[in-house]
Design a protein around this motif. Sequence first.
Motif, PDB file in Angstrom:
ATOM      1  N   GLN A 162     -10.077  -0.677  10.271  1.00 38.62           N
ATOM      2  CA  GLN A 162     -10.511  -1.250   9.175  1.00 38.62           C
ATOM      3  C   GLN A 162     -10.303  -0.009   8.454  1.00 38.62           C
ATOM      4  OE1 GLN A 162     -10.050  -3.795   7.029  1.00 38.62           O
ATOM      5  NE2 GLN A 162      -9.792  -5.281   8.535  1.00 38.62           N
ATOM      6  N   PRO A 163      -9.805   0.412   7.638  1.00 40.64           N
ATOM      7  CA  PRO A 163      -8.750  -0.599   6.481  1.00 40.64           C
ATOM      8  C   PRO A 163      -7.691  -0.854   7.542  1.00 40.64           C
ATOM      9  CG  PRO A 163      -9.215   1.345   5.425  1.00 40.64           C
ATOM     10  CD  PRO A 163      -9.323   1.153   6.604  1.00 40.64           C
ATOM     11  N   ALA A 164      -7.359  -2.106   7.231  1.00 46.01           N
ATOM     12  CA  ALA A 164      -6.257  -2.460   8.294  1.00 46.01           C
ATOM     13  C   ALA A 164      -4.664  -2.383   7.597  1.00 46.01           C
ATOM     14  CB  ALA A 164      -5.503  -4.188   8.356  1.00 46.01           C
ATOM     15  N   GLN A 165      -4.002  -2.623   8.268  1.00 45.83           N
ATOM     16  CA  GLN A 165      -2.515  -1.828   8.114  1.00 45.83           C
ATOM     17  C   GLN A 165      -1.560  -2.879   6.806  1.00 45.83           C
ATOM     18  OE1 GLN A 165       0.269   0.430  10.737  1.00 45.83           O
ATOM     19  NE2 GLN A 165       2.156  -1.124  10.009  1.00 45.83           N
ATOM     20  N   ASN A 166      -1.890  -2.507   5.342  1.00 47.64           N
ATOM     21  CA  ASN A 166      -1.489  -3.339   4.673  1.00 47.64           C
ATOM     22  C   ASN A 166      -0.231  -2.512   3.402  1.00 47.64           C
ATOM     23  OD1 ASN A 166      -2.095  -5.756   2.134  1.00 47.64           O
ATOM     24  ND2 ASN A 166      -3.414  -6.328   3.370  1.00 47.64           N
ATOM     25  N   PRO A 167       0.309  -3.505   2.715  1.00 50.13           N
ATOM     26  CA  PRO A 167       0.663  -2.603   1.902  1.00 50.13           C
ATOM     27  C   PRO A 167       0.018  -2.387   0.642  1.00 50.13           C
ATOM     28  CG  PRO A 167       1.863  -4.913   1.942  1.00 50.13           C
ATOM     29  CD  PRO A 167       0.740  -4.864   3.217  1.00 50.13           C
ATOM     30  N   THR A 168      -1.048  -3.256   0.856  1.00 49.06           N
ATOM     31  CA  THR A 168      -2.421  -2.855  -0.580  1.00 49.06           C
ATOM     32  C   THR A 168      -2.910  -2.273  -0.834  1.00 49.06           C
ATOM     33  OG1 THR A 168      -2.101  -5.575  -0.988  1.00 49.06           O
ATOM     34  CG2 THR A 168      -3.440  -4.279  -2.072  1.00 49.06           C
ATOM     35  N   PRO A 169      -2.898  -0.677  -2.114  1.00 52.01           N
ATOM     36  CA  PRO A 169      -3.647   0.487  -1.777  1.00 52.01           C
ATOM     37  C   PRO A 169      -5.627  -0.172  -1.449  1.00 52.01           C
ATOM     38  CG  PRO A 169      -2.055   0.753  -3.100  1.00 52.01           C
ATOM     39  CD  PRO A 169      -2.058  -0.959  -2.415  1.00 52.01           C
ATOM     40  N   VAL A 170      -6.309   0.988  -0.540  1.00 50.07           N
ATOM     41  CA  VAL A 170      -8.029   0.391  -0.854  1.00 50.07           C
ATOM     42  C   VAL A 170      -8.240   1.595  -1.632  1.00 50.07           C
ATOM     43  CG1 VAL A 170      -7.922  -0.813   1.164  1.00 50.07           C
ATOM     44  CG2 VAL A 170      -7.749   1.271   1.746  1.00 50.07           C
ATOM     45  N   TYR A 298      -0.501   5.870  -5.249  1.00 51.33           N
ATOM     46  CA  TYR A 298      -1.719   5.709  -4.389  1.00 51.33           C
ATOM     47  C   TYR A 298      -0.796   6.815  -3.198  1.00 51.33           C
ATOM     48  CZ  TYR A 298       2.477   3.412  -2.671  1.00 51.33           C
ATOM     49  OH  TYR A 298       4.401   3.129  -2.396  1.00 51.33           O
ATOM     50  N   LYS A 299      -1.661   7.106  -1.522  1.00 49.86           N
ATOM     51  CA  LYS A 299      -0.834   8.033  -0.999  1.00 49.86           C
ATOM     52  C   LYS A 299      -1.330   7.074   0.592  1.00 49.86           C
ATOM     53  CE  LYS A 299      -1.516  12.447  -1.214  1.00 49.86           C
ATOM     54  NZ  LYS A 299      -2.155  13.915  -1.226  1.00 49.86           N
ATOM     55  N   ARG A 300      -0.007   7.596   0.855  1.00 47.40           N
ATOM     56  CA  ARG A 300       0.127   6.892   2.452  1.00 47.40           C
ATOM     57  C   ARG A 300      -0.565   8.022   3.665  1.00 47.40           C
ATOM     58  NH1 ARG A 300       5.801   5.540   0.928  1.00 47.40           N
ATOM     59  NH2 ARG A 300       5.657   3.394   0.740  1.00 47.40           N
ATOM     60  N   ILE A 301      -1.289   7.051   4.429  1.00 48.60           N
ATOM     61  CA  ILE A 301      -2.353   7.156   4.842  1.00 48.60           C
ATOM     62  C   ILE A 301      -2.342   7.137   6.208  1.00 48.60           C
ATOM     63  CG2 ILE A 301      -4.702   7.986   6.860  1.00 48.60           C
ATOM     64  CD1 ILE A 301      -4.103   9.262   3.585  1.00 48.60           C
ATOM     65  N   LEU A 302      -1.721   8.399   7.892  1.00 49.71           N
ATOM     66  CA  LEU A 302      -1.564   7.634   9.278  1.00 49.71           C
ATOM     67  C   LEU A 302      -3.349   8.188   9.654  1.00 49.71           C
ATOM     68  CD1 LEU A 302       0.514   6.885  11.216  1.00 49.71           C
ATOM     69  CD2 LEU A 302       0.869   9.249  11.205  1.00 49.71           C
ATOM     70  N   VAL A 303      -3.516   7.087  10.352  1.00 52.91           N
ATOM     71  CA  VAL A 303      -4.429   7.164  11.432  1.00 52.91           C
ATOM     72  C   VAL A 303      -3.782   7.164  12.988  1.00 52.91           C
ATOM     73  CG1 VAL A 303      -7.105   7.052  12.606  1.00 52.91           C
ATOM     74  CG2 VAL A 303      -6.109   6.362   9.750  1.00 52.91           C
ATOM     75  N   ARG A 304      -4.148   8.168  13.900  1.00 47.78           N
ATOM     76  CA  ARG A 304      -3.616   8.203  15.498  1.00 47.78           C
ATOM     77  C   ARG A 304      -5.029   7.993  16.582  1.00 47.78           C
ATOM     78  NH1 ARG A 304      -1.773  11.135  19.920  1.00 47.78           N
ATOM     79  NH2 ARG A 304       0.023  10.494  20.870  1.00 47.78           N
ATOM     80  N   ASN A 328      -5.665   4.802  -2.730  1.00 50.61           N
ATOM     81  CA  ASN A 328      -5.951   5.328  -3.955  1.00 50.61           C
ATOM     82  C   ASN A 328      -6.715   5.963  -4.475  1.00 50.61           C
ATOM     83  OD1 ASN A 328      -7.409   3.365  -5.112  1.00 50.61           O
ATOM     84  ND2 ASN A 328      -5.298   1.460  -5.239  1.00 50.61           N
ATOM     85  N   GLU A 329      -7.312   6.021  -5.971  1.00 51.25           N
ATOM     86  CA  GLU A 329      -8.073   6.255  -6.768  1.00 51.25           C
ATOM     87  C   GLU A 329      -9.184   5.465  -6.972  1.00 51.25           C
ATOM     88  OE1 GLU A 329      -6.863   9.190  -9.800  1.00 51.25           O
ATOM     89  OE2 GLU A 329      -7.204  11.065  -8.054  1.00 51.25           O
ATOM     90  N   GLU A 330      -9.125   4.563  -7.081  1.00 51.95           N
ATOM     91  CA  GLU A 330     -10.376   3.567  -7.610  1.00 51.95           C
ATOM     92  C   GLU A 330     -11.620   3.105  -6.303  1.00 51.95           C
ATOM     93  OE1 GLU A 330      -8.209  -0.681  -7.581  1.00 51.95           O
ATOM     94  OE2 GLU A 330      -6.889   0.217  -8.480  1.00 51.95           O
ATOM     95  N   THR A 331     -12.409   3.023  -7.009  1.00 52.88           N
ATOM     96  CA  THR A 331     -13.887   3.207  -6.874  1.00 52.88           C
ATOM     97  C   THR A 331     -13.829   1.141  -6.317  1.00 52.88           C
ATOM     98  OG1 THR A 331     -15.075   3.966  -9.082  1.00 52.88           O
ATOM     99  CG2 THR A 331     -16.214   3.003  -7.112  1.00 52.88           C
ATOM    100  N   PRO A 332     -14.448   1.629  -4.955  1.00 56.83           N
ATOM    101  CA  PRO A 332     -14.496   0.509  -4.467  1.00 56.83           C
ATOM    102  C   PRO A 332     -15.862  -0.210  -5.260  1.00 56.83           C
ATOM    103  CG  PRO A 332     -16.253   1.731  -3.364  1.00 56.83           C
ATOM    104  CD  PRO A 332     -14.488   2.315  -4.073  1.00 56.83           C
ATOM    105  N   THR A 333     -15.763  -1.641  -5.034  1.00 56.35           N
ATOM    106  CA  THR A 333     -16.220  -2.852  -5.573  1.00 56.35           C
ATOM    107  C   THR A 333     -17.090  -3.855  -5.185  1.00 56.35           C
ATOM    108  OG1 THR A 333     -15.023  -4.526  -5.328  1.00 56.35           O
ATOM    109  CG2 THR A 333     -15.088  -3.487  -7.515  1.00 56.35           C
TER     110      THR A 333
END
Length: 333
Positions: A162-170, A298-304, A328-333
């Motif tokens: 987590q976060p999973a590979q998903n097109p929806t930004p977190v 948003y910005k794409r992040i790569l984890v390896r 993205n810059e949103e604050t998590p709810t």
Amino acid sequence: MKKYVKILSVIALSLTLFTGCENFLSGGSLKEELQDILDYQYADYISIRLDYTGGEGTAKSGTDFKKKPTDKITISFEPDEDYAFKDWEILFSRNEEGSRSAMASEFTNDQSDLNEIFEELSISTDDKGIESITFKIKKTTDISQVIVKPYLERRPDVKSNQPAQNPTPVSRQTPIFVEFSQKIDENNFRFTAEELEFLGVIEQDPELDEEGNAVYHDAENFTTYKDEEGKYYAYKSNADSFTCLKNIEITTDDGIKSVADSYMPPKLENSDSTSSAMLTIQPYSDPDKLIDIGNADYKRILVRLSKGIKNENGVEMSSAYTWQYQVNEETPT
């Protein structure tokens, strides 16, 4: 009549030769060689079998053999990529004592049962990862059966992330969680001073403090980071501002710019109840340290995760594990 005389002549000559050579045979190596030939000729065959579980790998030399004592045999096995080879287990049945077993690596131990039964025993690994064991069974043994088993250990892998590979930004404030299938060695995510010395990140020949402890200084153009316990968890190259974690890369999706300095030291928690592990990489709460999105949405992040991550027994993963997600810059709810 002539034929009868000829046969008698051959018999007489043979007796003469036998009588003349009797003393020679009694004291020379030729007698021993002839005896070895006879012993081999009348020796019983020994059943030798390669035993393994399907899905663990592939036999490269067959599985069932019939050999006599002093015959050399090589057995080869290629482990599946999900398994690590540790040793060869040898099970043998003695005619009077029943079944026993030992590990091939114990052959060099003078007290091992293997020394009584085998000779010229060796193990090897070729450049393709094929494991082989070669041996001879001694002439004087009373072995009736030998079973050879590759001793394997399943490699650790990633169960979930987590976060999973998903097109929806977190939110960029979302922690990274990685669940491993086995308990993991915590040293996978902390550098030793020796490792950083080798990389040229810290200076060699450290100073000693009043208590005799080594005090290291960062090498030129490098900055090191320590956790609350004083262990190195990251270093930065000041030349390109690239922050390196041990066995972990957190970068922009092109892999060029590191964003690892936006995260706190990785924390590993091993679970005895599930025999698994959870790696947590928490972002800093300071807004100035969070991933810079810039003017984009948003910005794409790569984890390896490196292939070199090992379980508590030192067995590493079969391959690196990589995924991408968006922040993205949103604050998590």
